[in-house]
Design a protein around this motif. Structure first.
Motif, PDB file in Angstrom:
ATOM      1  N   VAL A 102       0.856  -1.195   0.000  1.00 16.92           N
ATOM      2  CA  VAL A 102       0.000   0.000   0.000  1.00 16.92           C
ATOM      3  C   VAL A 102       0.889   1.241   0.000  1.00 16.92           C
ATOM      4  CG1 VAL A 102      -1.654   1.375   1.344  1.00 16.92           C
ATOM      5  CG2 VAL A 102      -1.916  -1.113   1.213  1.00 16.92           C
ATOM      6  N   THR A 147       1.587   3.658  -3.338  1.00 21.45           N
ATOM      7  CA  THR A 147       1.072   5.024  -3.176  1.00 21.45           C
ATOM      8  C   THR A 147       2.196   6.014  -3.474  1.00 21.45           C
ATOM      9  OG1 THR A 147      -0.464   4.249  -1.500  1.00 21.45           O
ATOM     10  CG2 THR A 147      -0.057   6.617  -1.571  1.00 21.45           C
ATOM     11  N   TRP A 177       3.141   6.547  -7.147  1.00 15.29           N
ATOM     12  CA  TRP A 177       2.200   7.306  -7.970  1.00 15.29           C
ATOM     13  C   TRP A 177       2.027   8.744  -7.485  1.00 15.29           C
ATOM     14  CZ3 TRP A 177       0.366   5.948 -12.584  1.00 15.29           C
ATOM     15  CH2 TRP A 177       0.572   4.608 -12.955  1.00 15.29           C
ATOM     16  N   THR A 178       2.867   9.156  -6.546  1.00 14.09           N
ATOM     17  CA  THR A 178       2.698  10.497  -5.999  1.00 14.09           C
ATOM     18  C   THR A 178       3.642  11.474  -6.681  1.00 14.09           C
ATOM     19  OG1 THR A 178       2.006   9.605  -3.902  1.00 14.09           O
ATOM     20  CG2 THR A 178       2.810  11.849  -3.860  1.00 14.09           C
ATOM     21  N   ALA A 199      -5.754   2.097 -13.704  1.00 16.37           N
ATOM     22  CA  ALA A 199      -6.920   1.913 -12.826  1.00 16.37           C
ATOM     23  C   ALA A 199      -7.848   0.817 -13.346  1.00 16.37           C
ATOM     24  CB  ALA A 199      -7.681   3.228 -12.666  1.00 16.37           C
ATOM     25  N   HIS A 222     -14.628  -1.405  -4.082  1.00 20.33           N
ATOM     26  CA  HIS A 222     -14.189  -0.820  -2.811  1.00 20.33           C
ATOM     27  C   HIS A 222     -14.539  -1.649  -1.580  1.00 20.33           C
ATOM     28  CE1 HIS A 222     -13.949   2.518  -5.635  1.00 20.33           C
ATOM     29  NE2 HIS A 222     -12.927   2.886  -4.896  1.00 20.33           N
ATOM     30  N   THR A 228     -11.295  -2.681  -0.066  1.00 22.70           N
ATOM     31  CA  THR A 228     -11.133  -3.526  -1.256  1.00 22.70           C
ATOM     32  C   THR A 228     -12.242  -4.581  -1.293  1.00 22.70           C
ATOM     33  OG1 THR A 228      -9.565  -4.975  -0.084  1.00 22.70           O
ATOM     34  CG2 THR A 228      -8.623  -3.294  -1.513  1.00 22.70           C
ATOM     35  N   SER A 281     -10.721   7.831 -11.832  1.00 19.99           N
ATOM     36  CA  SER A 281      -9.408   7.608 -11.217  1.00 19.99           C
ATOM     37  C   SER A 281      -9.594   6.704  -9.994  1.00 19.99           C
ATOM     38  CB  SER A 281      -8.781   8.932 -10.802  1.00 19.99           C
ATOM     39  OG  SER A 281      -9.635   9.595  -9.896  1.00 19.99           O
ATOM     40  N   ALA A 282      -8.527   5.993  -9.645  1.00 24.30           N
ATOM     41  CA  ALA A 282      -8.668   5.019  -8.555  1.00 24.30           C
ATOM     42  C   ALA A 282      -7.435   5.046  -7.674  1.00 24.30           C
ATOM     43  CB  ALA A 282      -8.856   3.614  -9.135  1.00 24.30           C
ATOM     44  N   ASN A 283      -7.579   4.511  -6.484  1.00 21.73           N
ATOM     45  CA  ASN A 283      -6.430   4.326  -5.600  1.00 21.73           C
ATOM     46  C   ASN A 283      -5.665   3.106  -6.114  1.00 21.73           C
ATOM     47  OD1 ASN A 283      -4.697   3.517  -3.613  1.00 21.73           O
ATOM     48  ND2 ASN A 283      -6.137   3.874  -1.938  1.00 21.73           N
ATOM     49  N   ARG A 294      -4.511   0.018  -4.020  1.00 21.65           N
ATOM     50  CA  ARG A 294      -5.487  -0.994  -3.580  1.00 21.65           C
ATOM     51  C   ARG A 294      -5.359  -2.274  -4.392  1.00 21.65           C
ATOM     52  NH1 ARG A 294     -10.705  -0.588  -4.515  1.00 21.65           N
ATOM     53  NH2 ARG A 294     -10.351   0.925  -6.153  1.00 21.65           N
TER      54      ARG A 294
END
Ligand SMILES: Cc1ncc(COP(=O)(O)O)c(C=O)c1O
Length: 440
Positions: A59, A63, A66-67, A77, A101, A244, A301-303, A306
């Motif tokens: 995670v 993260t 992609w920041t 995504a 989700h 998730t 857009s997505a996390n 996850r």
């Protein structure tokens, strides 16, 4: 998938690689993989599991990847490789799997995508999760569908045939949908999914299965159940990150599993659904006419972490061995059931025990001596709270209808998982006996 984002390991692993050392690792070693608080006993995986450190790290790592970059977030995504990997684990294809989700969102997207009209009937049970019943009730208020809910029997002696006969008795010529949980959260009853789907096939019904508790518990092929839709949690037995879930959507006709035509389905929340005109007609054979999974997955857009972290949890399970995990979890549940029956008696049990087809690792029971305490909500809230705060044992209470009873009943519920041990069960049962005595 973009080169900057990790892909599922086995997509690149040659066939000759030896099995993971986890395949034969002791359960004590496997327990060390999890970010568990050593001062607590976690007997509530039915609500949320514990993440393995590797999943937590994924995670964080993804993260960070992609920041602050100049990367296209939309194509990754779609989670194409992750969906293919997770699908393989469950014997289904990428076009039939969606990473969503949670179980609640998954089932809402399915229920509201069904082609139901005023007067159409849905057969379901009063033991479904709120997320299922509230969404069907919304359809009733909005479109005038009819809900026919049956209350399944509970208790140690229940047999699968009783459930199948009860469900069948609620089906009428206006029934369009049959919906039920694969494993119910209130009494931990493992429903006879395949037999109920066959019943649905005989009556031409669409099947919506709440499979929130399946991933991480059962080593199953989702297609073999013969359902149209199965929605799952990624954060309960599968121990993926919170937020998730999975949707399995039948997207081709494989007659051995389900001979019915594909139902009309409206993929809610989709940026892939055509902006003009209609999608092609749905297939009538084993070759999909379009990718329904993409329709549902493409939702803005997505996390991205996850998908990667849930897939890492799936890989770990495959390394340990899903068959091995299922056996361990079920064996430990039988041990716990035995101890609970010794402590509180068979009559105290709400979960099935006699019929092995209905047993699951969720066990619900009344720990109090007086049967009427089973409708004293305050006692159950206090019991679970005191276990948590005074003894650091994490369980939950549940509430549900019982056939013929004017009251809802309450139960304490424990769940066994791969990181639990017999010592934890012994300690917890002893503690519950003392606490229930004190409160009686
Ligand atoms: C059988 C079942 N279905 C659905 C849900 C809803 O899951 P979530 O809150 O993760 O969406 C739960 C939660 O415990 C459950 O046990």
């Amino acid at each position: 998938m973009s080169h900057t984002v990790e892909s599922p390991g086995s997509a690149t692993v040659p066939a000759s690689v030896p099995p993971s050392p986890l395949r034969t690792a002791s359960w004590a070693r496997i327990r060390e993989l999890f970010a568990l608080d050593p001062t607590t006993v976690h007997l509530n995986t039915g609500t949320v599991g514990a993440m393995p450190y590797e999943v937590l790290d994924t995670v964080d790592r993804v993260t960070r990847q992609w920041t602050g970059g100049l990367l296209d977030v939309y194509r990754p995504a779609m989670f194409t490789e992750y969906r293919a990997f997770i699908g393989r684990t469950f014997g289904v294809d990428e076009d039939e799997i969606v990473i969503c989700h949670n179980a609640t969102e998954g089932v809402a997207r399915v229920i509201h995508g069904l082609d139901l009209r005023a007067g159409d009937e849905v057969v379901t049970t009063t033991h479904e999760c709120y997320s299922v019943l509230s969404n069907f009730n919304l359809l009733r208020n909005r479109h005038g569908i009819v809900m026919r809910t049956v209350t399944p029997p509970s208790g140690h002696d229940v047999r699968a045939e009783e459930i199948i006969d009860l469900v069948e008795s609620a089906i009428t010529p206006r029934t369009k949908v049959l919906s039920f949980a694969a494993i119910t959260l209130f009494t931990g009853t493992m429903f006879p999914v395949r037999q109920l789907c066959e019943l649905a096939h005989r009556h031409g019904l669409t099947t919506v299965i709440d499979g929130a508790l399946i991933p991480g518990m059962l080593d199953v092929n989702l297609r073999d159940y013969g359902a149209d839709f199965i929605t799952c949690s990624g954060s309960k037995f599968q121990c993926g990150p919170l937020g998730t879930g999975l949707i399995y959507v039948r997207n081709k006709v494989v007659p051995e599993s389900n001979p019915l035509p594909l139902p009309t389905f409206w993929p809610l929340i989709s940026t892939w659904y055509p902006m003009m005109g209609s999608p092609p007609p749905r297939t009538t054979n084993e070759v999909a006419s379009y990718n329904m999974g993409d329709y549902l997955q493409s939702a803005g857009s997505a996390n991205l972490a996850r998908g990667a972290a849930l897939t890492r949890a799936f890989e770990l399970w495959d390394d340990i061995g899903r068959d091995r995990i299922e056996r361990y979890v079920m064996d430990l549940a039988e041990y716990a059931r035995g101890r609970l029956i010794e402590a509180f008696g068979e009559k105290a049990m709400y979960s099935p025990g006699v019929d092995p087809r209905l047993r699951s690792p969720l066990i619900a029971f009344n720990p109090f001596r007086r049967p009427e305490d089973a409708w004293n909500i305050k006692k159950f809230i206090t019991f679970v709270k005191r276990l948590e705060t005074e003894h650091r044992i994490w369980t939950r209470w549940t509430e549900f209808d019982v056939p013929g009873s004017p009251h809802q009943h309450y139960a304490a519920r424990i769940t066994t998982h791969l990181f639990n041990t017999r010592d934890e069960i012994d300690h917890s049962v002893r503690t519950m006996v003392r606490l229930a005595e004190e409160m009686s």
